[in-house]
Enzyme design. Structure first.
Site, short mmCIF file in Angstrom:
data_model
loop_
_atom_site.label_atom_id
_atom_site.label_comp_id
_atom_site.label_asym_id
_atom_site.label_seq_id
_atom_site.Cartn_x
_atom_site.Cartn_y
_atom_site.Cartn_z
N GLU A 359 0.93 -1.17 0.01
CA GLU A 359 -0.01 0.19 0.04
C GLU A 359 1.00 1.28 0.03
OE1 GLU A 359 -4.18 0.18 1.84
OE2 GLU A 359 -2.88 1.07 3.39
N HIS A 390 6.88 -27.14 2.35
CA HIS A 390 6.13 -28.28 1.66
C HIS A 390 5.20 -27.64 0.93
CE1 HIS A 390 8.00 -31.55 4.40
NE2 HIS A 390 8.02 -30.32 5.34
N LYS A 514 -14.16 1.68 -3.99
CA LYS A 514 -15.21 1.84 -2.96
C LYS A 514 -16.10 2.63 -3.78
CE LYS A 514 -12.07 2.40 1.08
NZ LYS A 514 -11.46 3.35 2.01
#
Length: 551
Positions: A359, A390, A514
């Site tokens: 950000e 793994h 938004k």
């Protein structure tokens, strides 16, 4: 050249010198570099506070580091750093100071914003937090029915969630185990449902973290939490004030919600969300670990702040880490950076760093608003060892991508483990050290053949090595050490943003989605026509409504 007469980054002689150096360096072989310099393994280390930092396994020479230091000097990293610590408005797009360092400054420090010392304000809020945290921890603060609080639910999003949630996990061994802490951030109702489904409303405190008290996801969840509480306590509106507190600056909206503004804990515009969990945003953490340990964490932050501010360039750890990141991203073509903590308690640390780094430095225009001509922030990713071994370590070892990695480990397990569980720590750390060696030095075809491997399998069992890593080692994970680690990465991110000439303290990239979401929602709920909706999204909205049984 910029309008102010400054040469753009990629046109500076220091940048050109690094480009030329990269070409001359060719393929860096760590085996050869260690053979040529037997002291590299012990000499290429630095220390800051409790953190031992080994950078010997990087694809750099003394000349590389010298050229990177020259780039830092030419781009004014130290000047911008000093301006930040002085409280100047270095967040240029929002015209704000950037003073998360003031949140952990000692009580007698003087740090001014617009001529006003902000340190007394910081400590007034910390003292208020401590008083409230102690009342909850001792049982003095009770809920609406008179029962003590045993559950604390933090509702926030972004920096109001990632920081305190990460720190709570990191410091679980230091928490009051009689308290249950949960964190809700997702506007998906399932998040809140799972957080409260087994809690007793009479014993539950909600902390609503929103500076403006208008963040849509947070207020939506807070409103639903309020309904849950009232349904469980007979609907008495007075109950809200005993079960909700706010981390905000909007007293009017806090009061409208039903929260007593005496239980509103403020923070300031010069605190960015991703730098805020050592402010009032950390109230949930302070309740969990207690005010004294919270202050130990702040002292750890401050220790690294002072190191970054005062240490010479050649021994400045955040500066070094930032320069290495610039080297790999801007000159060697690395697109991502792995952070691999060998501690279960740091399970959320990399997710926290994702916001801190991506950000901050996920920008494509410079501070003058011009498109950058160089690579900026990397993709940050990783999970705790040994789980990752793994899963994706295969790609790091034998894949086609250059992925610098940070390995974070501790010499001692936490005290509360049983002796049997403590004995597993050596196995954990054996993997920690083995992985950095394997990544750096690999396994040659001849070494594989010497083990009697059939020739057709030799290429498959060869490890090229030369995968760069930083090793960060501390005695144990404590509140202070956590503060030191977070501050180390905060300032590393700052260094990179300063060199790339981007504003690391705004986040306009989160805004467009938004705005569009507010426009799209009526189309989902009411079937409203949304002007400007592209054909693909329009078709998807129609499919969604059909699947929801709405025509």
């Amino acid at each position: 050249m910029n309008a102010d007469g400054r040469t753009r980054l990629h046109q500076t002689p220091e940048w050109a010198a690094l480009v030329k150096h990269r070409e001359q360096l060719g393929e860096v072989r760590l085996r050869e570099m260690f053979a040529a310099d037997p002291g590299r393994g012990t000499g290429w280390t630095l220390r800051v506070g409790d953190l031992h930092v080994d950078y010997s396994k990087h694809l750099v020479t003394d000349e590389t580091l010298a050229l990177l230091q020259e780039l830092a000097a030419a781009t004014g990293v130290s000047g911008l750093r000093d301006a930040m610590f002085r409280g100047e408005r270095i967040n240029i797009t929002e015209d704000r100071a950037v003073l998360h360092t003031a949140l952990r400054a000692p009580r007698d420090a003087v740090i001014e914003v617009d001529g006003e010392n902000v340190v007394p304000q910081v400590h007034a809020v910390l003292d208020k937090m401590a008083g409230f945290a102690d009342r909850v921890r001792t049982g003095e603060w009770t809920g609406h029915t008179g029962r003590r609080i045993r559950n604390v639910v933090n509702i926030g999003i972004g920096g109001s969630d990632l920081g305190p949630a990460m720190a709570y996990e990191a410091l679980r061994a230091f928490t009051d185990r009689s308290l249950t802490l949960r964190f809700v951030s997702n506007v998906d109702g399932a998040d809140l449902h799972e957080a409260v489904r087994d809690l007793d409303p009479a014993e539950t405190l909600f902390i609503i973290a929103s500076k403006t008290f208008t963040t849509i996801e947070t207020i939506t969840n807070a409103t639903s939490a309020r309904s849950w509480l009232l349904a469980g306590l007979g609907g008495d509106e007075k109950a809200v004030a005993k079960h909700f507190v706010a981390l905000s600056t909007n007293a009017e909206k806090v009061a409208d919600f039903g929260i007593d503004t005496a239980n509103m804990f403020e923070f300031w515009d010069w605190v960015g969300g991703r730098y805020s969990f050592d402010s009032a945003i950390g109230l949930s953490l302070m309740i969990a670990i207690g005010p004294d340990r919270f202050r130990e964490m702040l002292d750890g932050f401050h220790l690294v702040d002072e190191h970054f501010r005062t240490a010479p360039a050649e021994s400045n750890v955040p500066l070094l880490m930032g320069l290495l990141g610039v080297w790999y991203g801007s000159f060697l073509g690395a697109q991502s950076h792995a952070v691999l903590p060998y501690s279960h308690y740091l399970s959320k640390f990399t997710a926290y760093l994702q916001q801190l780094d991506m950000e901050s430095n996920g920008k494509s225009v410079d501070r003058e608003g011009k498109p950058v001509q160089w690579q900026t922030g990397p993709v940050v990713w990783g999970t705790p060892g040994t789980n990752g071994q793994h899963a994706y370590y295969q790609l790091i070892h034998q894949g086609t991508k250059l992925i610098p990695a940070d390995f974070i480990g501790f010499a001692r397990p936490v005290d509360e483990l049983s002796e049997e569980l403590k004995s597993q720590h050596d196995l954990l750390m054996a993997n920690f050290f083995a992985q950095t060696q394997a990544l750096a030095f690999g396994k040659t075809p001849d070494e594989v053949r010497a083990e009697g491997v059939p020739e057709e399998l030799v290429p498959h069992k060869t490890f090229p090595g030369d995968h760069p890593t930083t090793t960060i080692l501390a005695r144990e994970l404590t509140p202070s050490v956590l503060g030191q680690l977070v501050a180390l990465y905060e300032h590393k991110v700052f260094v990179q943003g300063a060199i790339w000439n981007i504003d690391s303290f705004d986040q306009w990239g989160v805004e467009l989605g938004k705005v569009l979401a507010k426009r799209v929602e009526p189309a989902l709920t009411e079937g409203a026509d949304v002007p400007g909706l592209d054909p693909s999204t329009g078709a998807l909205v129609a499919a969604y409504r059909e699947l929801r049984g709405r025509r």
